[in-house]
Motif scaffolding. Structure first.
Motif, PDB file in Angstrom:
ATOM      1  N   PHE A  78       0.711  -1.290   0.132  1.00 20.05           N
ATOM      2  CA  PHE A  78       0.062   0.005  -0.204  1.00 20.05           C
ATOM      3  C   PHE A  78       1.056   1.438   0.018  1.00 20.05           C
ATOM      4  CE2 PHE A  78      -3.507  -3.088   0.706  1.00 20.05           C
ATOM      5  CZ  PHE A  78      -4.304  -2.525   0.031  1.00 20.05           C
ATOM      6  N   GLY A  79       2.157   1.221   0.520  1.00 22.73           N
ATOM      7  CA  GLY A  79       3.205   2.215   0.455  1.00 22.73           C
ATOM      8  C   GLY A  79       3.376   2.586  -0.846  1.00 22.73           C
ATOM      9  N   GLY A  80       3.528   1.356  -1.887  1.00 18.64           N
ATOM     10  CA  GLY A  80       3.806   1.524  -3.379  1.00 18.64           C
ATOM     11  C   GLY A  80       2.541   2.214  -4.059  1.00 18.64           C
ATOM     12  N   LEU A  81       1.334   1.618  -3.649  1.00 18.42           N
ATOM     13  CA  LEU A  81       0.152   2.245  -4.177  1.00 18.42           C
ATOM     14  C   LEU A  81      -0.034   3.834  -4.027  1.00 18.42           C
ATOM     15  CD1 LEU A  81      -2.589   1.939  -5.833  1.00 18.42           C
ATOM     16  CD2 LEU A  81      -3.550   1.494  -3.461  1.00 18.42           C
ATOM     17  N   ALA A  82       0.501   4.143  -2.838  1.00 19.59           N
ATOM     18  CA  ALA A  82       0.500   5.656  -2.367  1.00 19.59           C
ATOM     19  C   ALA A  82       1.438   6.610  -3.508  1.00 19.59           C
ATOM     20  CB  ALA A  82       0.857   5.977  -1.014  1.00 19.59           C
ATOM     21  N   VAL A  83       2.560   5.696  -3.624  1.00 21.27           N
ATOM     22  CA  VAL A  83       3.557   6.371  -4.496  1.00 21.27           C
ATOM     23  C   VAL A  83       3.186   6.656  -5.806  1.00 21.27           C
ATOM     24  CG1 VAL A  83       5.886   6.179  -5.342  1.00 21.27           C
ATOM     25  CG2 VAL A  83       5.804   5.744  -3.016  1.00 21.27           C
ATOM     26  N   ALA A  84       2.553   5.653  -6.319  1.00 20.82           N
ATOM     27  CA  ALA A  84       2.145   5.331  -7.611  1.00 20.82           C
ATOM     28  C   ALA A  84       0.897   6.559  -7.854  1.00 20.82           C
ATOM     29  CB  ALA A  84       1.412   4.138  -8.065  1.00 20.82           C
ATOM     30  N   TRP A  85       0.093   7.013  -6.758  1.00 22.18           N
ATOM     31  CA  TRP A  85      -1.045   8.066  -7.153  1.00 22.18           C
ATOM     32  C   TRP A  85      -0.470   9.036  -6.782  1.00 22.18           C
ATOM     33  CZ3 TRP A  85      -5.186   8.105  -9.367  1.00 22.18           C
ATOM     34  CH2 TRP A  85      -5.928   6.653  -9.335  1.00 22.18           C
ATOM     35  N   HIS A  97       0.147  19.993  -0.270  1.00 21.54           N
ATOM     36  CA  HIS A  97      -0.931  19.662   0.626  1.00 21.54           C
ATOM     37  C   HIS A  97      -2.213  19.059   0.046  1.00 21.54           C
ATOM     38  CE1 HIS A  97       1.357  22.447   3.123  1.00 21.54           C
ATOM     39  NE2 HIS A  97       1.435  21.416   3.751  1.00 21.54           N
ATOM     40  N   ALA A  98      -2.802  19.463  -1.245  1.00 17.03           N
ATOM     41  CA  ALA A  98      -3.804  18.822  -1.675  1.00 17.03           C
ATOM     42  C   ALA A  98      -3.613  17.334  -2.317  1.00 17.03           C
ATOM     43  CB  ALA A  98      -4.295  19.902  -2.870  1.00 17.03           C
ATOM     44  N   ILE A  99      -2.308  17.434  -2.896  1.00 15.35           N
ATOM     45  CA  ILE A  99      -1.876  16.048  -3.278  1.00 15.35           C
ATOM     46  C   ILE A  99      -1.613  15.027  -2.164  1.00 15.35           C
ATOM     47  CG2 ILE A  99       0.079  14.676  -4.358  1.00 15.35           C
ATOM     48  CD1 ILE A  99       0.905  17.359  -5.592  1.00 15.35           C
ATOM     49  N   LEU A 100      -1.312  15.527  -1.150  1.00 11.68           N
ATOM     50  CA  LEU A 100      -0.917  14.431   0.112  1.00 11.68           C
ATOM     51  C   LEU A 100      -2.360  13.972   0.268  1.00 11.68           C
ATOM     52  CD1 LEU A 100       2.029  16.104   1.975  1.00 11.68           C
ATOM     53  CD2 LEU A 100       2.065  14.059   0.691  1.00 11.68           C
ATOM     54  N   LEU A 101      -3.258  14.801   0.703  1.00 10.42           N
ATOM     55  CA  LEU A 101      -4.779  14.609   1.180  1.00 10.42           C
ATOM     56  C   LEU A 101      -5.330  13.586   0.096  1.00 10.42           C
ATOM     57  CD1 LEU A 101      -6.721  15.123   3.319  1.00 10.42           C
ATOM     58  CD2 LEU A 101      -7.883  16.946   1.891  1.00 10.42           C
ATOM     59  N   LEU A 102      -5.486  13.958  -1.112  1.00  8.35           N
ATOM     60  CA  LEU A 102      -6.083  13.243  -2.241  1.00  8.35           C
ATOM     61  C   LEU A 102      -5.529  12.067  -2.346  1.00  8.35           C
ATOM     62  CD1 LEU A 102      -8.097  13.561  -4.180  1.00  8.35           C
ATOM     63  CD2 LEU A 102      -6.651  14.192  -5.935  1.00  8.35           C
ATOM     64  N   VAL A 103      -4.358  11.690  -2.229  1.00  7.34           N
ATOM     65  CA  VAL A 103      -3.643  10.479  -2.481  1.00  7.34           C
ATOM     66  C   VAL A 103      -3.936   9.647  -1.144  1.00  7.34           C
ATOM     67  CG1 VAL A 103      -1.359   9.209  -2.387  1.00  7.34           C
ATOM     68  CG2 VAL A 103      -1.640  11.112  -3.561  1.00  7.34           C
ATOM     69  N   PHE A 104      -3.760  10.254  -0.043  1.00  8.86           N
ATOM     70  CA  PHE A 104      -4.253   9.663   1.252  1.00  8.86           C
ATOM     71  C   PHE A 104      -5.844   9.078   1.374  1.00  8.86           C
ATOM     72  CE2 PHE A 104      -6.055   9.411   5.577  1.00  8.86           C
ATOM     73  CZ  PHE A 104      -5.008   8.834   6.192  1.00  8.86           C
ATOM     74  N   LEU A 105      -6.538   9.726   0.859  1.00  6.07           N
ATOM     75  CA  LEU A 105      -8.094   9.637   0.777  1.00  6.07           C
ATOM     76  C   LEU A 105      -8.084   8.490  -0.142  1.00  6.07           C
ATOM     77  CD1 LEU A 105      -9.879  12.962   1.016  1.00  6.07           C
ATOM     78  CD2 LEU A 105      -9.755  11.217   2.843  1.00  6.07           C
ATOM     79  N   VAL A 106      -7.657   8.452  -1.305  1.00 11.58           N
ATOM     80  CA  VAL A 106      -7.865   7.349  -2.455  1.00 11.58           C
ATOM     81  C   VAL A 106      -7.271   5.997  -1.908  1.00 11.58           C
ATOM     82  CG1 VAL A 106      -7.333   6.719  -4.588  1.00 11.58           C
ATOM     83  CG2 VAL A 106      -7.942   9.072  -4.234  1.00 11.58           C
ATOM     84  N   THR A 107      -6.102   6.229  -1.296  1.00 16.26           N
ATOM     85  CA  THR A 107      -5.641   4.948  -1.088  1.00 16.26           C
ATOM     86  C   THR A 107      -6.039   4.355   0.449  1.00 16.26           C
ATOM     87  OG1 THR A 107      -3.560   5.997   0.154  1.00 16.26           O
ATOM     88  CG2 THR A 107      -3.348   5.281  -2.172  1.00 16.26           C
ATOM     89  N   THR A 108      -6.553   5.093   1.134  1.00 12.34           N
ATOM     90  CA  THR A 108      -7.142   4.691   2.520  1.00 12.34           C
ATOM     91  C   THR A 108      -8.456   4.043   1.910  1.00 12.34           C
ATOM     92  OG1 THR A 108      -6.210   6.380   3.884  1.00 12.34           O
ATOM     93  CG2 THR A 108      -8.312   5.322   4.636  1.00 12.34           C
ATOM     94  N   VAL A 109      -9.435   4.614   1.154  1.00 14.61           N
ATOM     95  CA  VAL A 109     -10.606   3.969   0.809  1.00 14.61           C
ATOM     96  C   VAL A 109     -10.268   2.766   0.156  1.00 14.61           C
ATOM     97  CG1 VAL A 109     -12.731   4.354  -0.704  1.00 14.61           C
ATOM     98  CG2 VAL A 109     -11.970   6.109   0.802  1.00 14.61           C
ATOM     99  N   TYR A 110      -9.222   2.780  -0.696  1.00 13.00           N
ATOM    100  CA  TYR A 110      -9.122   1.382  -1.279  1.00 13.00           C
ATOM    101  C   TYR A 110      -8.654   0.539  -0.471  1.00 13.00           C
ATOM    102  CZ  TYR A 110      -7.946  -1.935  -4.901  1.00 13.00           C
ATOM    103  OH  TYR A 110      -7.918  -3.044  -5.485  1.00 13.00           O
ATOM    104  N   ALA A 111      -7.804   0.888   0.582  1.00 10.38           N
ATOM    105  CA  ALA A 111      -7.432  -0.273   1.775  1.00 10.38           C
ATOM    106  C   ALA A 111      -8.451  -0.923   2.590  1.00 10.38           C
ATOM    107  CB  ALA A 111      -6.558   0.361   2.893  1.00 10.38           C
TER     108      ALA A 111
END
Length: 160
Positions: A78-85, A97-111
């Motif tokens: 899931f770290g790799g998924l976050a890096v990919a996004w 900050h928007a990138i970090l938040l968006l990536v966190f939300l997308v990958t967390t929802v997918y988790a």
């Protein structure tokens, strides 16, 4: 002799902008291909049943890996998924900050969705421990990416 009248500069500029916009749109679509493929690969891995009698190679690999190792693999997966996004969104989203938040939300929802999906796979189960490991991998990867971005920006590269 007939003189050719030059095209107005604004028409040329508009055409150039349209061409750039088309190129950017194609780039945006292509930049999502890798993280979406990565998500599909995670889905396929979590779809492997664990019924005790491995038949295919992926099932044999799953049986070979101990539960502890399987749990630890959530971190880089899931770290790799976050890096990919992060890499897919960086050219598109200006605010760091928007990138970090968006990536966190997308990958967390997918988790969460991945663990929920495993509830319906024979021999597999979703667990809160796995969700926490996924989140740990996501947060660690985002911290590393953000630190690298800030370090690069501090050395003269343009910051986003």
């Amino acid at each position: 002799m007939t003189q050719r009248t030059p095209e107005p500069a604004n028409k040329i500029q508009k055409e150039g902008l349209q061409e750039t916009a088309r190129d950017t749109k194609g780039f945006r679509l292509r930049s999502f291909a890798f993280p979406l493929t990565y998500m599909a690969a995670i889905f396929l891995l979590s779809s492997i049943p664990d019924d005790g009698t491995p038949e295919s190679l992926p099932e044999k690999v799953l049986q070979w890996a101990s539960p502890g190792l399987q749990n630890l693999l959530h971190l880089p997966l899931f770290g790799g998924l976050a890096v990919a996004w992060y890499r897919a969104l960086r050219p598109i989203v200006e605010n760091r900050h928007a990138i970090l938040l968006l990536v966190f939300l997308v990958t967390t929802v997918y988790a969460f969705l991945d663990e929920w999906h495993q509830l319906y796979v024979p021999g597999r189960y979703g667990s809160w421990t796995d969700v926490l490991l996924n989140l740990t991998g996501i947060i660690a990867a985002l911290w590393i990416m953000d630190t690298r971005t800030r370090d690069t920006a501090g050395k003269g590269a343009p910051s986003r």
